[in-house]
Design a protein around this motif. Structure first.
Motif, PDB file in Angstrom:
ATOM      1  N   ASP A   1      70.409  52.588  -4.583  1.00 46.57           N
ATOM      2  CA  ASP A   1      72.475  52.999  -4.034  1.00 46.57           C
ATOM      3  C   ASP A   1      71.953  54.662  -5.268  1.00 46.57           C
TER       4      ASP A   1
ATOM      5  N   ILE B   1      75.886  65.274 -10.752  1.00 45.17           N
ATOM      6  CA  ILE B   1      76.139  64.292 -10.607  1.00 45.17           C
ATOM      7  C   ILE B   1      77.070  62.904 -10.870  1.00 45.17           C
ATOM      8  N   ARG B   2      77.915  63.479 -10.578  1.00 44.62           N
ATOM      9  CA  ARG B   2      79.423  62.136 -11.824  1.00 44.62           C
ATOM     10  C   ARG B   2      78.932  61.023 -10.995  1.00 44.62           C
ATOM     11  N   ARG B   3      79.214  61.042  -9.484  1.00 45.42           N
ATOM     12  CA  ARG B   3      79.313  59.791  -8.527  1.00 45.42           C
ATOM     13  C   ARG B   3      78.045  58.939  -8.826  1.00 45.42           C
ATOM     14  N   ALA B   4      76.757  59.406  -8.954  1.00 46.07           N
ATOM     15  CA  ALA B   4      75.791  58.588  -9.769  1.00 46.07           C
ATOM     16  C   ALA B   4      75.959  58.174 -10.517  1.00 46.07           C
ATOM     17  N   GLU B   5      76.412  59.155 -11.354  1.00 44.21           N
ATOM     18  CA  GLU B   5      76.452  58.214 -12.918  1.00 44.21           C
ATOM     19  C   GLU B   5      77.354  57.361 -13.496  1.00 44.21           C
ATOM     20  N   GLU B   6      78.301  57.673 -12.690  1.00 47.37           N
ATOM     21  CA  GLU B   6      79.518  56.588 -12.323  1.00 47.37           C
ATOM     22  C   GLU B   6      78.640  55.380 -11.964  1.00 47.37           C
ATOM     23  N   ALA B   7      77.962  55.640 -11.053  1.00 44.53           N
ATOM     24  CA  ALA B   7      77.836  54.190 -10.479  1.00 44.53           C
ATOM     25  C   ALA B   7      77.141  53.418 -11.749  1.00 44.53           C
TER      26      ALA B   7
ATOM     27  N   GLU C   1      73.699  62.124  -1.196  1.00 46.29           N
ATOM     28  CA  GLU C   1      74.531  62.543  -0.567  1.00 46.29           C
ATOM     29  C   GLU C   1      75.110  63.192  -1.092  1.00 46.29           C
ATOM     30  N   GLU C   2      75.842  63.100  -2.525  1.00 42.92           N
ATOM     31  CA  GLU C   2      76.844  64.725  -3.335  1.00 42.92           C
ATOM     32  C   GLU C   2      75.924  65.418  -2.371  1.00 42.92           C
TER      33      GLU C   2
ATOM     34  N   ILE D   1      72.899  58.363  -3.772  1.00 43.24           N
ATOM     35  CA  ILE D   1      73.985  58.899  -4.125  1.00 43.24           C
ATOM     36  C   ILE D   1      74.206  60.066  -4.029  1.00 43.24           C
TER      37      ILE D   1
END
Lengths: 167, 294, 786
Positions: B247, B228-234, B254-255, B251
């Motif tokens: 959050d 889950i890259r978007r979470a990792e980026e967050a 959602e992903e 994410i």
């Protein structure tokens, strides 16, 4: 070699056997059908119930998930190999004393699992015993007396397999 | 439930095995631990013409340290060996922590690392860990050997990038001990079952509670393990607090785009995936070195 | 001297720990071959073609039996024939499909081969042509106007209907302070004994005689079915039940496979063995428990229930297995809903409805689990509505001990029991007040601890009177025992029951020993062979302790009478009272004057050198007696479960479990404890894990043990038990049955605990099993409703 049959040579409960077996025959079926060791039971044939548990070179395995040909050269122990002649071992006695069986169908698999477990974990907690038998299904006892029987056995001397009979 | 007929080979060298696989291609199935293949043979769900039993091949059962501090694990290494290995505990503690969740000890006595990874059940633990660790898979064939990264290996349920004629021979995993925190958790119906939804999180933190990098892998939620890259980026570069974890959990949900099956619905996996991911992050942070939940 | 329950050696256990059990699949006969079944791939279809030629070409293939070969030679089983049940609708069930199939997995034809592998190879080479028909896969579809009917001769798919009750429900609802209207949906489940079904059929053409070995609980009833269906005299069939690896209801009678195998054996003149594999067992053995129950409950402000209206819709699957099956779950649930409570106004409509799914049969707790679930959930809902303690609500509704025997408005007669006493003992055992305090603390901490109670009665050992009241005829409901003493004083007791894990060999031997006053070691129980045991119902309905035990007691009394009579010849024609203890007959007034049981026995066979009996004394020492329970007798129980629920994941963890059990006079403490704990574990599985699922087309989705989940050791918490005894006035010795009670209690206690844990969410819990997905959904729905 593309024959449907293969030769296997193996030791079961201290006795040597040699046989020709169809390659698609499972180890459980081989033990039951060819060697007349019907103590090992079949409850599912897909590796869930543990009724078919035996020791394969000392490790507890599901014999329904092995082919007989894979046992060539191996040293197996089945439930028939636990007692020294008529003398039951401490685990078998503990099962009786604790009413750890009702219909008896899961019992051989339970005994073999318990034996292997106690070799690995000679002084277990109750939780560890519970986890140790979690791969064996029993529909009759609710597991509690089986756990007690194994705990009781763990408090005594370590279990050993019978010595070979002389003559 | 008895298997259909097949031809059986038990090669005693890797070369012999690879030749057989080359010759028979798609008609052949590899028999390693048998814990996945044998049920399918017994149920006649798998009907291979040829079974290549690789258990007699020497030299494929090892756990060896690699120069970068990681481990090279031979494909035929039994799962029990990994479970008991000091080297694994020391270098890749998250792997050691995941092992008891794989089936039961009788299954782990026969099941192999290579077998589980090549079988690629989307809800299985070893593929997920391999994926989470950015592991490498060594695929050997009669004429070639190639190394694939885990992210290119798992394609879809029970399908990997292994080509006909190829055999997975080694799994390479990096060191994840010093400076790494981890969390591993799954939700199952019963202990030892495949996961309905599972998460593996790895974090690198700096001294002040700020996350340097994060790796969040979910399994049981798609055709293969997913990052889950978007979470990792967050998380990267942020100080981790409850709000941020909340959050991140959202994410992840959602992903995720899971399927429904008889054990869990898509909606359940989606939401609970976020919950579990958060738990693994909390475990990673709180215990310092990492820990798993029940 | 009989032994204490803890000390007796149990021969049935001794051989099992050696791996020397003799289960069906362990039996090998000379010339034996192996069978496999072609099973329907469609839920509802005409069979338009059968192609077996390729299969017969396979080396090792022996023969095939098709429906055409069997149909002209069989009588149908009439699960609901006129006269067999007043309230069931008649249809004919043939042991082979009469031109159409009605569920996926229905056996169509059987093959024989030299090995089981080749038999399965034959299956792969056989093709069946089907013409699919619309399938009905739930009760609503089945009842819809214009729905296809499953069986010829039936106007619709209702195979059972009965309306019953009493009192004045209209008045009760008028007076209500609270009316609850709820619909409960119960999942389809099956027993999963670790050993599946198995049959060896051996037709001896020379003797014109059929011998069938079968993993069963009712050998004599089995024999009757074979004889009736195959048009044989009963003496032309012998049924042998070997060691049986559990059955929990589903290895009764009425399976078509066994009949087909018998024909196969006759055709090929060889014994033929079939061992069901796990997939067949899940697909096509017997399903149970799937029901929808709609209730309206009228309650007063003090928590008492004034009246209930219920509609019970049982999804019976495609067939009824036997004469009671049609009404079994509908009536049992309908009559269980009133529980151990004084509910004087009741109306029930009970339906059995056919669907294109695996046929329904009994699974431990048959019908009672659902009825108890309904009333016990209702009790908790009433408690919630009036902010009362759930234990308190039950207390206000209990039938009091002095009111028993008590005829309920649902048509049952409760014989004995102290229902408030059982609950009180439970609250003490579980330290209930402390549990509630712990719950409060947990709640304050944001944790969800739940406490669930289940109070119930459990019917056991139905007799013929009760079957007739239910409108069921032609079902033998007595059991028998033949006690024989041999010339050397050893004793056999051949009984009509069949142990499938209930330890009859030791329990009944101990009973005989106690009744006769002889050493346990001299007694042997014989079961499981229709040639060697007297006719009787068999095992089931938690009946053996009562009905077989009753027959044993009566037979033992007769034997004892005769032994005492003969003993007088050894004791100088002593006229005073005699008794037997420790294997010796003695004069009560002067115990030094004694003679051994063995010496007396010898005289009955003219084998004694000391005494020659006069001619008028009948030789031999053998008595057969039967016992037909005059009434069903009712055990009772009170269970309490403590769970911890994680709302975010729906995961339920069982932490503690308490049981108070009353099964009347206890015959064997060790066995009773084992039955209770084992049954509780099964009920926990029912409540949390077990669910068979079909798709819309009638295909089974949960086809293996990876999908149909049964509990492992990790799923069972510590279970604390307390046993109490309210002897029955209706049975020999005051005994009642106990086999199913644990399941009945656990199924509901666990669910109630989950609902209690989630009280802050006000969930509607009306649909087990409470696995993570369902719990999570319940919370979502409750939140959505706010």
């Amino acid at each position: 070699m593309t024959s449907a049959d293969r030769n296997v040579k193996l030791t079961v409960n201290g006795k040597e056997y040699e046989s020709s077996v169809e390659v698609r025959k499972t180890l459980a079926d081989f033990l039951r059908d060819e060697l007349d060791l019907t103590g090992t039971h079949l409850g599912c044939e897909h590796g869930v119930c543990g009724a078919c548990t035996i020791l394969f070179n000392g490790d507890a395995v599901r014999s329904c998930l092995m082919l007989a040909v894979q046992a060539d050269g191996a040293d197996l122990t089945t439930v028939e190999g636990l007692a020294q002649g008529d003398d039951l071992n401490a685990l078998q006695l503990a099962f009786q004393e604790n009413h750890a069986l009702q219909c008896g169908f899961c019992t051989p698999g339970m005994l073999m699992t318990a034996f292997a477990f106690l070799q690995d974990t000679p002084d277990p907690t109750e939780e560890q015993v519970k986890e140790g038998i979690s791969g064996n299904i029993c529909r009759c006892t609710g597991y509690a007396p089986i756990i007690q029987a194994i705990l009781q056995t763990s408090k005594g001397p370590a279990l050993v397999l019978p010595t070979k009979d002389e003559g | 439930m008895k298997p259909a007929k097949f031809e059986y080979f038990a090669p005693t060298s890797l070369a012999e095995a690879l030749e057989l696989l080359e010759e028979h291609g798609d008609d052949a199935k590899v028999l390693a631990g048998g814990q996945s293949l044998m049920p399918m043979l017994n149920m006649r769900l798998a009907l291979p013409e040829v079974v290549v039993d690789i258990n007699r091949i020497p030299g494929l059962d090892y756990i060896s340290p690699t120069p970068d501090g990681g481990l090279a694990i031979g494909a035929l290494t039994r799962q029990r060996s990994v479970e008991r290995s000091d080297a694994v505990l020391e270098r890749i503690p998250v792997l050691a922590a995941a092992m008891p969740s794989i089936g039961h000890f009788q299954i782990r006595n026969r099941g192999t690392v290579g077998g589980s990874i090549s079988h690629a059940d989307p809800a299985a633990e070893l593929p997920a860990i391999c994926f989470a660790l950015d592991g490498e898979l060594v695929l050997s064939s009669a004429s070639n050997q190639r190394v694939l990264k885990a992210e290119n290996f798992f394609m879809s349920p029970l399908t990997t990038a292994i080509e006909p004629g190829e055999l997975l021979t080694e799994i390479r995993l990096p060191d994840r001990s010093q400076g790494w925190r981890w969390g591993f958790q799954e939700v199952c119906r019963r202990q030892g079952d495949f996961a309905m939804v599972g998460a593996v999180s790895l974090l690198q933190m700096d001294g002040g509670g700020v996350c340097r990098s994060a790796c969040i892998t979910m399994f049981g939620v798609a055709g293969a393990p997913v990052r889950i890259r978007r979470a990792e980026e967050a998380l990267a570069g942020e100080r981790i607090d409850d709000n941020l974890l909340g959050d991140v959990s959202k994410i992840v949900s959602e992903e995720l785009d899971p399927d429904s099956d008889i054990h869990a619905s898509a909606a359940y996996r989606k939401e609970v995936g976020g919950v579990i991911a958060r738990r693994t992050l909390e475990a990673a942070i709180n215990s310092g070195k990492g820990g798993d939940g029940a | 001297m009989s032994q204490s329950d803890e000390d007796i050696s149990r021969p049935e256990a001794s051989r099992m720990v050696r791996g020397r059990g003799r289960f069906l699949d362990d039996i090998k006969l000379p010339g034996m071959c192996y069978a496999a079944f072609v099973r329907s791939l469609h839920a509802h279809a005409y069979i338009t073609g059968i192609h077996v030629d390729e299969a017969l070409k396979i080396p090792g293939a022996i023969a095939v039996i098709t429906p055409e070969e069997v149909l002209p030679h069989v009588e149908p089983v009439r699960p609901a024939a006129p006269g067999s049940s007043d309230f069931a609708r008649p249809y004919d069930r043939y042991p082979v499909p009469p031109g159409k199939v009605v569920f996926v997995g229905e056996p169509i034809l059987v093959v024989a081969a030299e090995t089981p592998h080749i038999a399965e190879d034959m299956l792969d080479a056989i093709t069946i042509d089907y013409e699919p028909i619309e399938a009905v896969t739930d009760v609503d579809q089945s009842l819809a106007p214009g729905a296809p009917t499953l069986h010829q001769g039936m106007a619709d798919n209702i195979v059972f209907f009965r309306e019953f009750g009493g009192g004045d429900t209209d008045k009760a609802f008028q007076q209500a302070d609270l009316v609850l209207e709820k619909t409960f949906n119960f999942p389809r489940q099956t027993a999963v004994p670790l050993e599946g079904r198995g049959v060896i059929a051996s037709y001896d053409r020379g003797q014109d005689h059929l011998t069938v070995w079968t993993s069963t609980r009712a050998p004599h009833q089995s024999r009757s079915v074979f004889a009736t269906v195959m048009r044989l005299p009963e003496y032309g069939v012998r049924v042998i039940g070997p060691d049986t690896g559990g059955e929990f209801g589903i290895k009764g009678t009425g399976y078509p496979e066994a009949i087909m195998l018998s024909f196969l054996s006759k055709k090929i003149d060889r014994p033929v063995k079939w061992v069901e594999d796990r997939m067949e067992n899940l697909l096509a053995c017997a399903h149970a428990h799937e029901q929808r129950v709609e209730v309206s409950v009228a309650a007063k402000g003090d928590g008492t229930v004034l009246g209930i209206r219920s509609k019970v819709l049982v999804d019976q699957g495609a067939h009824c297995l036997g004469p009671t099956s049609a009404g079994l779950e509908p009536m049992t649930t309908g009559q269980s809903i009133v529980g151990p409570y004084r509910i004087e106004n009741y109306h029930c409509e009970a339906y059995g409805i056919l669907t294109n799914k695996c046929p329904g049969g009994p699974y431990r707790g048959v019908g009672t689990v659902q009825g108890v679930f309904v009333i016990e959930r209702i009790m908790d809902m009433i408690a919630q509505a009036f902010d009362m303690d759930p234990a308190e609500v039950r207390d206000r509704n209990f039938i009091q001990p002095h009111e028993l025997p008590y005829e309920t408005v649902a048509g049952r007669l409760y014989d004995s029991g102290d229902y408030p006493g059982s609950l009180e003992k439970l609250l003490q055992l579980s330290e209930y007040q402390d549990l509630r305090l712990a719950q409060q603390r947990a709640r304050a901490n944001g944790e969800h601890l739940g406490i669930g109670i289940s109070c119930f009665v459990e019917h056991t050992s139905t007799g013929s009177q009760d079957y007739h009241k239910r409108g069921v005829y032609g079902l033998p409901a007595f059991d028998s025992a033949t006690i024989q003493v041999d010339p050397r004083g050893n004793i056999t007791a051949a009984v009509s029951a069949q142990s499938t894990g209930q330890n009859h060999e030791s329990v009944f031997a101990n009973l005989v020993a106690r009744e006769l006053g002889v050493p346990y070691a001299t007694v042997k129980i014989i079961e499981g062979d229709t040639d060697a045991t007297p006719f009787g119902s068999g095992t089931g309905v938690s009946r053996s302790a009562v009905s077989t035990g009753g027959a044993i007691r009566l037979a033992a009394q007769d034997i004892k009478q005769k032994v005492l009579e003969l003993a007088r010849f050894f004791l100088e024609n002593e006229e005073g009272e005699l008794d037997i203890a420790g294997g010796e007959v003695f004069v009560k007034a002067d115990p030094a004057r004694r003679v051994s049981f063995a010496r007396v026995a010898a005289s009955a066979y003219d084998a004694s050198r000391e005494v020659s009996l006069p001619e008028n004394i009948e030789r031999g020492l053998r008595v057969t007696r039967s016992f037909d329970p005059p009434h069903q007798v009712f055990g009772n129980g009170a269970h309490l479960a403590v769970v911890r629920v994680t709302p975010e994941t729906g995961v339920v963890k069982l932490e503690k479990y308490f049981v108070v059990e009353d099964c009347g006079t206890i015959m064997d403490h060790v066995v009773v404890e084992g039955q209770v704990v084992g049954a509780v574990a099964m009920g926990i599985g029912n409540a949390l894990l077990e669910e068979l699922r079909y798709d819309e087309g009638g295909q089974l989705l949960t086809g293996s043990l990876m999908d149909y989940l049964v509990p492992t050791s990790m799923d069972i918490p510590e279970i604390q038990t307390l046993h109490t005894e309210s002897p029955s006035p209706f049975t020999e010795g005051g005994v009642k049955g106990v086999g199913e009670a644990g399941t009945v209690g656990a199924y509901t206690a666990v669910a109630n605990a989950v609902a209690d844990a989630l009280l802050p969410f006000s969930v509607e819990l009306t649909e087990p099993p409470v696995g993570p997905e369902r719990v999570w959904n319940m919370i979502k729905m409750a939140q959505g409703n706010r």
